[in-house]
Motif scaffolding. Sequence first.
Motif, short mmCIF file in Angstrom:
data_model
loop_
_atom_site.label_atom_id
_atom_site.label_comp_id
_atom_site.label_asym_id
_atom_site.label_seq_id
_atom_site.Cartn_x
_atom_site.Cartn_y
_atom_site.Cartn_z
N TRP A 89 0.84 -1.21 0.00
CA TRP A 89 0.00 0.00 0.00
C TRP A 89 0.87 1.25 0.00
CZ3 TRP A 89 -4.11 -1.41 -1.93
CH2 TRP A 89 -4.76 -2.59 -1.55
N ALA A 90 2.02 1.21 0.64
CA ALA A 90 2.92 2.35 0.60
C ALA A 90 3.34 2.65 -0.83
CB ALA A 90 4.15 2.08 1.47
N GLU A 91 3.72 1.61 -1.56
CA GLU A 91 4.16 1.82 -2.94
C GLU A 91 2.99 2.24 -3.83
OE1 GLU A 91 7.10 -0.23 -6.24
OE2 GLU A 91 6.46 -1.40 -4.50
N ASP A 148 2.81 5.80 -5.87
CA ASP A 148 2.54 5.91 -7.31
C ASP A 148 1.39 6.88 -7.57
OD1 ASP A 148 4.55 4.21 -8.10
OD2 ASP A 148 3.24 2.51 -8.55
N ASP A 149 0.35 6.79 -6.76
CA ASP A 149 -0.81 7.68 -6.93
C ASP A 149 -0.42 9.14 -6.70
OD1 ASP A 149 -2.49 5.49 -7.41
OD2 ASP A 149 -2.93 5.23 -5.28
N ALA A 150 0.44 9.37 -5.70
CA ALA A 150 0.90 10.74 -5.44
C ALA A 150 1.68 11.27 -6.64
CB ALA A 150 1.76 10.76 -4.18
N GLU A 151 2.55 10.44 -7.19
CA GLU A 151 3.36 10.87 -8.34
C GLU A 151 2.48 11.10 -9.56
OE1 GLU A 151 6.32 7.82 -8.57
OE2 GLU A 151 7.68 8.87 -7.20
N ARG A 152 1.46 10.26 -9.72
CA ARG A 152 0.55 10.46 -10.87
C ARG A 152 -0.21 11.78 -10.72
NH1 ARG A 152 -4.03 6.33 -13.40
NH2 ARG A 152 -4.70 7.76 -15.05
N ALA A 153 -0.65 12.09 -9.51
CA ALA A 153 -1.36 13.35 -9.29
C ALA A 153 -0.46 14.53 -9.63
CB ALA A 153 -1.82 13.44 -7.84
N ALA A 156 -6.08 6.67 -7.18
CA ALA A 156 -5.99 6.57 -5.72
C ALA A 156 -7.24 5.91 -5.14
CB ALA A 156 -5.80 7.96 -5.11
N MET A 157 -8.41 6.24 -5.69
CA MET A 157 -9.64 5.66 -5.17
C MET A 157 -9.72 4.15 -5.45
SD MET A 157 -10.84 8.25 -3.72
CE MET A 157 -12.37 7.55 -3.13
N GLY A 158 -9.11 3.72 -6.56
CA GLY A 158 -9.06 2.29 -6.84
C GLY A 158 -8.22 1.55 -5.81
N ASP A 159 -7.09 2.14 -5.43
CA ASP A 159 -6.27 1.52 -4.39
C ASP A 159 -6.99 1.56 -3.05
OD1 ASP A 159 -4.04 0.71 -5.90
OD2 ASP A 159 -3.24 2.74 -5.90
N ALA A 195 -9.76 -1.05 1.38
CA ALA A 195 -10.97 -1.16 2.20
C ALA A 195 -11.56 -2.56 2.12
CB ALA A 195 -11.99 -0.12 1.77
N TRP A 196 -11.45 -3.18 0.96
CA TRP A 196 -11.94 -4.56 0.84
C TRP A 196 -11.16 -5.48 1.78
CZ3 TRP A 196 -15.50 -7.79 0.27
CH2 TRP A 196 -16.49 -7.69 -0.70
N ASP A 197 -9.84 -5.34 1.78
CA ASP A 197 -9.04 -6.15 2.70
C ASP A 197 -9.49 -5.95 4.14
OD1 ASP A 197 -7.52 -7.20 0.68
OD2 ASP A 197 -5.61 -6.40 1.38
#
Length: 432
Positions: free
Chosen positions: A175-177, A181-186, A249-252, A257-259
């Motif tokens: 989840w950290a990685e 990735d999401d932060a860099e994409r934003a 980010a919402m997909g991650d 949340a599913w976990d």
Amino acid sequence: MNDNVIWAKPGFEIDAAIQRFLAGEDIQSDRALFVYDIAASKAHAEGLQRIGILSEAECADLLRELDALAALYAAGGFTLDERFEDGHSAIEQFLTERLGDTGRKIHTGRSRNDQVLVASRLWLKAQLHELASLCAGIAAGALQRARAEALVPMPGYTHLQRAMVSSLGMWWGAWAEAFLDDAERARQTLTWIDANPLGSASGFGVNLPLDRAHSTQALGFARTQQVATYAQLSRGKFELAALEALLSAMGDLRRLAWDLSLFTSSEFGFVRLPPAYQTGSSLMPNKRNPDLVELLRASYAVVSGARNELEQVLSLPSGYHRDLQFTKAPVLRGFGHGLAALALVPELLAKLEWHPEALDAAIEPSMHATDLAIEFARDGLPFREAYVKAADPALWQGRSADDSLQARTSAGSGVNLGLDVLAARLAVFTAG
């Protein structure tokens, strides 16, 4: 609505019902964009003064009143409501009431098209900056827990079936990685849309030497959106890219949340959520429900719906079309909900408690079979023969989860998680 719309001229009849439909959600949407529209109006006024359309005194008066409007709006002394056609007309009406003909000069050389483009672009930059910051915060929290719990064994799953020995370090590190990735994409998306459309007018430019370089610098854009017609073509396109960065980010978050939904259930019992993150049943006294986690999981749908709504609006030829009015509401709604959801995640992750005994109890002997097959192959047996030999349950006994993790030396697993690599990436991102 005020019948004195800014485009009124002799021969036009204004019907109140039609005007209400035309306005739609514009006033509500423009409340979020209003301060950015005011800031862009200041830059435009300065530009007009630089080419002689406004005198220095007129420009100073406009800047003073625009600052006053921003202060009034922030303090609740100015309400953007149905008296106005939209936020743009509200600004012009305010300036005209305060300054007369000087206020009427503010719209020289610009269109509501480039007004909404620049206000939306400034707003999007702020949202993407916030998205990047939230994702980096989630990544930092997950990385901290990955280090602290690196070798705590947990069962790894594929197809929701027990598969191999894993660890909290691998779970948290994933989840950290992901959120890094999401932060860099934003941030990459922010860089891409960081272009100033002001001065493109209705998409064809104007017969004035507008100082677009000045407004680009004054508003903090990285570059000018060069061709006026493309500025109009980009409306909705840039918003779509921003929503897609948010959806990443919402997909991650949905999978995370599913976990947690599974792991907090009695059947798993791996995790305990703090009481503040649970609710009770209106009927069943025994229930404590992970409602927050479930709504975080469902939040992807809200943002995805906004994205799909926007995409459908964009089925248009070039140039401005009033359909584009409908691009504002879904973007505002998607970011409003998505950022609010992400903001709850860091504290949730920091406070959840694992039950190591439950994690350990869920690791059954069959989960050592893959390690065993690879050991046979390492010793020279062809892997397909090793695979068959390792399927014998009698060979699974007497192996521990700790031994499995200690022997797992491939990059990104076991004792070789590479968390320092993630920490270095995060440090570079944060410094940037």
